[in-house]
Design a protein around this motif. Structure first.
Motif, PDB file in Angstrom:
ATOM      1  N   UNK A 236      19.157 -29.782  85.227  1.00 36.46           N
ATOM      2  CA  UNK A 236      18.231 -28.648  85.273  1.00 36.46           C
ATOM      3  C   UNK A 236      16.973 -28.977  86.062  1.00 36.46           C
ATOM      4  N   UNK A 237      15.788 -28.697  85.514  1.00 37.04           N
ATOM      5  CA  UNK A 237      14.571 -28.909  86.294  1.00 37.04           C
ATOM      6  C   UNK A 237      14.318 -30.376  86.576  1.00 37.04           C
ATOM      7  N   UNK A 238      14.825 -31.268  85.723  1.00 38.16           N
ATOM      8  CA  UNK A 238      14.675 -32.706  85.987  1.00 38.16           C
ATOM      9  C   UNK A 238      15.464 -33.090  87.235  1.00 38.16           C
ATOM     10  N   UNK A 239      16.680 -32.573  87.368  1.00 40.26           N
ATOM     11  CA  UNK A 239      17.499 -32.846  88.560  1.00 40.26           C
ATOM     12  C   UNK A 239      16.833 -32.283  89.809  1.00 40.26           C
ATOM     13  N   UNK A 240      16.258 -31.091  89.682  1.00 38.11           N
ATOM     14  CA  UNK A 240      15.568 -30.496  90.834  1.00 38.11           C
ATOM     15  C   UNK A 240      14.402 -31.374  91.267  1.00 38.11           C
ATOM     16  N   UNK A 241      13.610 -31.833  90.307  1.00 36.13           N
ATOM     17  CA  UNK A 241      12.465 -32.696  90.626  1.00 36.13           C
ATOM     18  C   UNK A 241      12.916 -34.006  91.259  1.00 36.13           C
ATOM     19  N   UNK A 242      13.989 -34.587  90.739  1.00 39.05           N
ATOM     20  CA  UNK A 242      14.503 -35.845  91.297  1.00 39.05           C
ATOM     21  C   UNK A 242      14.970 -35.669  92.737  1.00 39.05           C
ATOM     22  N   UNK A 243      15.424 -34.473  93.078  1.00 38.85           N
ATOM     23  CA  UNK A 243      15.914 -34.203  94.428  1.00 38.85           C
ATOM     24  C   UNK A 243      14.838 -33.629  95.343  1.00 38.85           C
ATOM     25  N   UNK A 244      13.634 -33.439  94.811  1.00 36.70           N
ATOM     26  CA  UNK A 244      12.543 -32.911  95.628  1.00 36.70           C
ATOM     27  C   UNK A 244      12.676 -31.434  95.932  1.00 36.70           C
ATOM     28  N   UNK A 245      13.302 -30.688  95.035  1.00 37.02           N
ATOM     29  CA  UNK A 245      13.502 -29.249  95.200  1.00 37.02           C
ATOM     30  C   UNK A 245      12.489 -28.523  94.319  1.00 37.02           C
ATOM     31  N   UNK A 246      11.873 -27.475  94.877  1.00 36.44           N
ATOM     32  CA  UNK A 246      10.866 -26.760  94.099  1.00 36.44           C
ATOM     33  C   UNK A 246      11.472 -26.130  92.857  1.00 36.44           C
ATOM     34  N   UNK A 247      10.692 -26.143  91.774  1.00 31.35           N
ATOM     35  CA  UNK A 247      11.152 -25.603  90.502  1.00 31.35           C
ATOM     36  C   UNK A 247      11.059 -24.086  90.494  1.00 31.35           C
ATOM     37  N   UNK A 248      12.038 -23.431  89.875  1.00 29.97           N
ATOM     38  CA  UNK A 248      11.990 -21.972  89.788  1.00 29.97           C
ATOM     39  C   UNK A 248      10.970 -21.532  88.743  1.00 29.97           C
ATOM     40  N   UNK A 249      10.663 -20.245  88.757  1.00 26.80           N
ATOM     41  CA  UNK A 249       9.807 -19.664  87.725  1.00 26.80           C
ATOM     42  C   UNK A 249      10.717 -19.191  86.599  1.00 26.80           C
ATOM     43  N   UNK A 250      10.599 -19.839  85.457  1.00 25.05           N
ATOM     44  CA  UNK A 250      11.425 -19.481  84.312  1.00 25.05           C
ATOM     45  C   UNK A 250      10.811 -18.307  83.576  1.00 25.05           C
ATOM     46  N   UNK A 251      11.671 -17.477  83.047  1.00 25.38           N
ATOM     47  CA  UNK A 251      11.163 -16.391  82.216  1.00 25.38           C
ATOM     48  C   UNK A 251      10.546 -16.990  80.958  1.00 25.38           C
ATOM     49  N   UNK A 252       9.716 -16.234  80.302  1.00 26.74           N
ATOM     50  CA  UNK A 252       9.024 -16.732  79.112  1.00 26.74           C
ATOM     51  C   UNK A 252      10.035 -17.298  78.111  1.00 26.74           C
ATOM     52  N   UNK A 253       9.691 -18.436  77.520  1.00 25.30           N
ATOM     53  CA  UNK A 253      10.594 -19.085  76.585  1.00 25.30           C
ATOM     54  C   UNK A 253      11.630 -19.937  77.292  1.00 25.30           C
ATOM     55  N   UNK A 254      11.390 -20.218  78.571  1.00 24.19           N
ATOM     56  CA  UNK A 254      12.335 -21.013  79.352  1.00 24.19           C
ATOM     57  C   UNK A 254      12.165 -22.496  79.103  1.00 24.19           C
ATOM     58  N   UNK A 255      12.500 -23.288  80.077  1.00 24.71           N
ATOM     59  CA  UNK A 255      12.460 -24.736  79.945  1.00 24.71           C
ATOM     60  C   UNK A 255      11.030 -25.243  79.808  1.00 24.71           C
ATOM     61  N   UNK A 256      10.894 -26.366  79.157  1.00 23.75           N
ATOM     62  CA  UNK A 256       9.588 -26.985  78.971  1.00 23.75           C
ATOM     63  C   UNK A 256       9.321 -27.938  80.127  1.00 23.75           C
ATOM     64  N   UNK A 257       8.181 -27.784  80.765  1.00 27.24           N
ATOM     65  CA  UNK A 257       7.862 -28.549  81.969  1.00 27.24           C
ATOM     66  C   UNK A 257       7.730 -30.041  81.708  1.00 27.24           C
ATOM     67  N   UNK A 258       7.256 -30.432  80.532  1.00 27.48           N
ATOM     68  CA  UNK A 258       7.025 -31.851  80.262  1.00 27.48           C
ATOM     69  C   UNK A 258       8.208 -32.541  79.601  1.00 27.48           C
ATOM     70  N   UNK A 259       9.346 -31.876  79.528  1.00 30.07           N
ATOM     71  CA  UNK A 259      10.528 -32.435  78.882  1.00 30.07           C
ATOM     72  C   UNK A 259      11.564 -32.767  79.946  1.00 30.07           C
ATOM     73  N   UNK A 260      12.160 -33.937  79.823  1.00 29.29           N
ATOM     74  CA  UNK A 260      13.273 -34.291  80.698  1.00 29.29           C
ATOM     75  C   UNK A 260      14.537 -33.670  80.127  1.00 29.29           C
ATOM     76  N   UNK A 261      15.454 -33.264  80.995  1.00 27.77           N
ATOM     77  CA  UNK A 261      16.712 -32.671  80.568  1.00 27.77           C
ATOM     78  C   UNK A 261      17.863 -33.547  81.042  1.00 27.77           C
ATOM     79  N   UNK A 262      18.795 -33.800  80.135  1.00 28.85           N
ATOM     80  CA  UNK A 262      20.000 -34.562  80.453  1.00 28.85           C
ATOM     81  C   UNK A 262      21.198 -33.761  79.975  1.00 28.85           C
ATOM     82  N   UNK A 263      22.281 -33.850  80.697  1.00 30.28           N
ATOM     83  CA  UNK A 263      23.477 -33.086  80.383  1.00 30.28           C
ATOM     84  C   UNK A 263      24.427 -33.920  79.527  1.00 30.28           C
ATOM     85  N   UNK A 264      25.083 -33.237  78.576  1.00 28.45           N
ATOM     86  CA  UNK A 264      26.154 -33.843  77.788  1.00 28.45           C
ATOM     87  C   UNK A 264      27.337 -32.883  77.836  1.00 28.45           C
TER      88      UNK A 264
END
Length: 126
Positions: free
Chosen positions: A37-65
């Motif tokens: 998710x946004x962690x992968x985008x940041x790692x790849x240098x891709x700008x983050x999208x604007x999430x609708x309210x209640x979306x992803x937390x900016x200070x949290x890393x996301x990992x897939x399982x």
């Protein structure tokens, strides 16, 4: 410095900070994390999208399982269940892994408004 250069520099700083955070998180676990998710985008240098309210937390890393059976608790990491097809790519000299652009875009498909999903696809192409 023009706005384009400032924006590129901002993305580079975000990427560097995210790499440091991911390396620290990877050191705290014996498992091989795959960032998404946004962690992968940041790692790849891709700008983050604007999430609708209640979306992803900016200070949290996301990992897939791939299943709830492998879910664990790791402070600062939000594990996201994704059973769809996925491709991973190495980042930072192979020390980190994240979902590739196509997988990351697909994971965002039910999290973003249609217009923002198109903008994200455009950002990924640059």
């Amino acid at each position: 410095m023009d706005n384009g250069a400032q924006y590129s520099e901002s993305l580079a700083r975000l990427r560097t900070r995210t790499i440091e955070q991911c390396l620290e998180a990877q050191r705290r676990t014996g498992r091989r994390l795959v960032f998404a998710l946004d962690t992968a985008l940041s790692l790849q240098g891709i700008e983050l999208p604007r999430y609708r309210r209640g979306g992803l937390l900016a200070d949290t890393l996301h990992a897939v399982i791939e299943s709830n059976g492998v879910r664990t608790i790791l402070q600062g990491i939000c594990f996201v269940l994704w059973s769809g097809p996925q491709t991973h790519m190495p980042i930072h000299h192979g020390r980190l892994r994240c979902t590739d652009s196509v997988t990351t875009w697909a994971m965002h498909a039910n999290r973003l408004e249609d217009e923002e999903l198109v903008v994200l696809g455009d950002s990924m192409m640059r």
